[in-house]
Design a protein around this motif. Sequence first.
Motif, mmCIF file in Angstrom:
data_model
loop_
_atom_site.group_PDB
_atom_site.id
_atom_site.type_symbol
_atom_site.label_atom_id
_atom_site.label_comp_id
_atom_site.label_asym_id
_atom_site.label_seq_id
_atom_site.Cartn_x
_atom_site.Cartn_y
_atom_site.Cartn_z
ATOM 1 N N ARG A 6 0.762 -1.130 0.135
ATOM 2 C CA ARG A 6 0.027 -0.051 0.115
ATOM 3 C C ARG A 6 0.797 1.342 -0.089
ATOM 4 O O ARG A 6 1.688 1.384 0.852
ATOM 5 N N VAL A 7 0.698 2.074 -1.129
ATOM 6 C CA VAL A 7 1.725 3.233 -1.182
ATOM 7 C C VAL A 7 0.892 4.436 -1.378
ATOM 8 O O VAL A 7 -0.044 4.594 -1.920
ATOM 9 N N LEU A 8 1.383 5.392 -0.774
ATOM 10 C CA LEU A 8 0.975 6.912 -0.623
ATOM 11 C C LEU A 8 2.037 7.521 -1.419
ATOM 12 O O LEU A 8 3.252 7.716 -1.004
ATOM 13 N N ILE A 9 1.859 8.516 -2.398
ATOM 14 C CA ILE A 9 2.632 9.405 -3.067
ATOM 15 C C ILE A 9 2.265 10.834 -2.442
ATOM 16 O O ILE A 9 1.271 11.299 -2.392
ATOM 17 N N VAL A 10 3.508 11.472 -2.126
ATOM 18 C CA VAL A 10 3.549 12.717 -1.456
ATOM 19 C C VAL A 10 4.247 13.627 -2.348
ATOM 20 O O VAL A 10 5.500 13.513 -2.303
ATOM 21 N N ASP A 11 3.597 14.468 -3.135
ATOM 22 C CA ASP A 11 4.411 15.414 -4.133
ATOM 23 C C ASP A 11 3.739 16.322 -4.479
ATOM 24 O O ASP A 11 2.457 16.314 -4.780
ATOM 25 N N ASP A 12 4.389 17.810 -4.332
ATOM 26 C CA ASP A 12 3.360 18.956 -4.735
ATOM 27 C C ASP A 12 3.465 19.308 -6.359
ATOM 28 O O ASP A 12 2.781 20.390 -6.617
ATOM 29 N N GLU A 13 4.171 18.474 -7.024
ATOM 30 C CA GLU A 13 3.865 18.490 -8.306
ATOM 31 C C GLU A 13 2.795 17.784 -9.166
ATOM 32 O O GLU A 13 3.231 16.458 -9.200
ATOM 33 N N PRO A 14 1.927 18.241 -9.623
ATOM 34 C CA PRO A 14 0.799 17.360 -10.314
ATOM 35 C C PRO A 14 1.190 16.486 -11.473
ATOM 36 O O PRO A 14 1.022 15.184 -11.390
ATOM 37 N N ILE A 15 2.386 16.889 -12.298
ATOM 38 C CA ILE A 15 2.774 16.295 -13.241
ATOM 39 C C ILE A 15 3.739 15.157 -12.924
ATOM 40 O O ILE A 15 3.590 14.024 -13.242
ATOM 41 N N ALA A 16 4.589 15.538 -11.767
ATOM 42 C CA ALA A 16 5.352 14.359 -11.334
ATOM 43 C C ALA A 16 4.615 13.118 -10.574
ATOM 44 O O ALA A 16 4.908 11.999 -10.598
ATOM 45 N N ALA A 17 3.523 13.637 -9.763
ATOM 46 C CA ALA A 17 2.588 12.841 -9.306
ATOM 47 C C ALA A 17 1.786 11.814 -10.123
ATOM 48 O O ALA A 17 1.754 10.869 -10.028
ATOM 49 N N ARG A 18 1.594 12.503 -11.385
ATOM 50 C CA ARG A 18 1.011 11.425 -12.362
ATOM 51 C C ARG A 18 1.649 10.514 -12.813
ATOM 52 O O ARG A 18 1.187 9.443 -12.961
ATOM 53 N N ARG A 19 2.843 10.835 -13.137
ATOM 54 C CA ARG A 19 3.822 9.995 -13.715
ATOM 55 C C ARG A 19 4.197 8.880 -12.889
ATOM 56 O O ARG A 19 4.236 7.745 -13.190
ATOM 57 N N MET A 20 4.455 9.346 -11.524
ATOM 58 C CA MET A 20 4.765 7.961 -10.513
ATOM 59 C C MET A 20 3.413 7.162 -10.374
ATOM 60 O O MET A 20 3.717 6.084 -10.245
ATOM 61 N N GLN A 21 2.082 7.846 -10.617
ATOM 62 C CA GLN A 21 1.062 6.938 -10.505
ATOM 63 C C GLN A 21 1.066 5.962 -11.668
ATOM 64 O O GLN A 21 0.642 4.780 -11.648
ATOM 65 N N ARG A 22 1.572 6.263 -12.731
ATOM 66 C CA ARG A 22 1.671 5.456 -14.058
ATOM 67 C C ARG A 22 2.651 4.208 -13.849
ATOM 68 O O ARG A 22 2.327 3.055 -14.233
ATOM 69 N N LEU A 23 3.717 4.672 -13.299
ATOM 70 C CA LEU A 23 4.888 4.000 -13.012
ATOM 71 C C LEU A 23 4.340 2.694 -12.115
ATOM 72 O O LEU A 23 4.641 1.540 -12.248
ATOM 73 N N LEU A 24 3.829 3.208 -10.959
ATOM 74 C CA LEU A 24 3.333 2.095 -10.125
ATOM 75 C C LEU A 24 2.313 1.293 -10.428
ATOM 76 O O LEU A 24 2.208 0.431 -10.234
ATOM 77 N N ARG A 25 1.344 1.832 -11.470
ATOM 78 C CA ARG A 25 0.350 0.818 -12.017
ATOM 79 C C ARG A 25 1.105 -0.211 -12.684
ATOM 80 O O ARG A 25 0.381 -1.199 -13.024
ATOM 81 N N ALA A 26 2.194 -0.129 -13.265
ATOM 82 C CA ALA A 26 2.989 -1.163 -14.123
ATOM 83 C C ALA A 26 3.817 -2.173 -13.107
ATOM 84 O O ALA A 26 4.132 -3.217 -13.498
ATOM 85 N N GLU A 27 3.688 -1.995 -11.946
ATOM 86 C CA GLU A 27 4.187 -2.549 -10.804
ATOM 87 C C GLU A 27 3.602 -3.679 -10.429
ATOM 88 O O GLU A 27 2.275 -3.242 -9.851
ATOM 89 N N PRO A 28 3.824 -4.945 -10.503
ATOM 90 C CA PRO A 28 2.646 -5.821 -9.766
ATOM 91 C C PRO A 28 2.903 -5.702 -8.257
ATOM 92 O O PRO A 28 3.736 -5.566 -7.684
ATOM 93 N N GLY A 29 1.680 -6.134 -7.555
ATOM 94 C CA GLY A 29 1.684 -6.164 -6.308
ATOM 95 C C GLY A 29 1.627 -4.719 -5.439
ATOM 96 O O GLY A 29 2.213 -4.919 -4.275
ATOM 97 N N VAL A 30 1.263 -3.480 -6.174
ATOM 98 C CA VAL A 30 1.368 -2.475 -5.680
ATOM 99 C C VAL A 30 -0.087 -1.772 -5.608
ATOM 100 O O VAL A 30 -0.789 -1.896 -6.642
ATOM 101 N N GLU A 31 -0.405 -1.129 -4.575
ATOM 102 C CA GLU A 31 -1.844 -0.399 -4.483
ATOM 103 C C GLU A 31 -1.555 0.928 -3.962
ATOM 104 O O GLU A 31 -0.978 1.262 -3.005
ATOM 105 N N VAL A 32 -1.656 2.093 -4.911
ATOM 106 C CA VAL A 32 -1.712 3.264 -4.591
ATOM 107 C C VAL A 32 -2.901 3.719 -3.745
ATOM 108 O O VAL A 32 -4.042 3.689 -4.338
#
Length: 267
Positions: A6-32
Motif C-alpha cells: 500500500r503506497v502513498l505518493i507525496v509530491d506537490d508537483e501534479p505532473i510528477a505525481a501523475r507520472r509516478m502513478q503510471r509507473l506504480l500501475r505497471a508494478e505488480p503487487g502495488v496499490e496506490v
Amino acid sequence: MSGPLRVLIVDDEPIAARRMQRLLRAEPGVEVVGVAQDGAAALVAVRAQAPEVILLDIEMPGGDGFALLDRLGPEAPVCIFVTAFDHHALRAFEREAVDYLTKPVAPARLAEALGRARARRAARESGEEIAELRAALATLRRALAPAAAAPPAAPMLWVTRRGQQIRLAPETLDHLTAERDYTRLHQGDQSYLMTESLGALAERLAPLGFLRVHRSVVVRLGAIARIESGRHGALRVVLSSGAALPVGRSHAARLRAWQEGERGARP
C-alpha cells in the motif's frame, strides 16, 4: 502472506505525481492508496489510509519531507524519498529511508526501491509476530498453571515525571504508543514517557486485556468505543477518550477475532 504493497505518493508537483502513478500501475503487487500535495495532507492521509510505504518528495510548500517524518514519529511508514535534488541523500538515509530516487525516476530504479520496501515490511511484520507469539505463550503458561496457585498481582508501571516517581495502574490507561526505543502511556488527557520498549510492554500487558493493533500502538481493549472502516479496507479504533488510532494490516485479524469473541459472549 502479505497483500499488495500500500503506497502513498507525496509530491506537490501534479505532473510528477501523475507520472509516478503510471509507473506504480505497471508494478505488480502495488496499490496506490492516495496522493498528497503537501505535508499537512500527507499527515491526514497516513492516519486515514494506513499506507505501508510513502514515496516522499523533500521540498514542498508548508514544510519539507523531513518535517513530515518528524510529525509522524514512530507511525511513519517505510519511506522512499523521491526528489529532483541529490544533496539530501545522506540526511535521508540517516532517517532510515530504504531508498533515495532522483527525478525523473527510471522504472528499474523504482522496482528496486519497492523491493527494498517489501523487505523492510517483512522485517517489521516478523518482529511484531515474534513479540505477539511470546505474549501468547506467556498467556498459555499462566492458563496452565495449577488452579490452587494464587493469581499474580497486576504489575504496576512506574514512570518519572518532573523528578517525581509516579505509579500507574494498567487498567487506568487508554493506549500506548512507541516513541523510538521508549513508550508513551496515555491516560485520559495525560501522557507519560516510560523507558521500556513498546514490544516488551505489549508482552507484559497482554494478559491484562491489552492488544497490539499497529506496530506503534497498543490499546486497552476495554477502552475501545468503536471500530471504523476507511477507504481501501483500512481500519482504525476509536477509544472512549476520543483518540482515533490506526490498525495495521497484520493486526486486523486479531482485532476482529476479539470483536467476534465479544459478540459471542453477549447473552
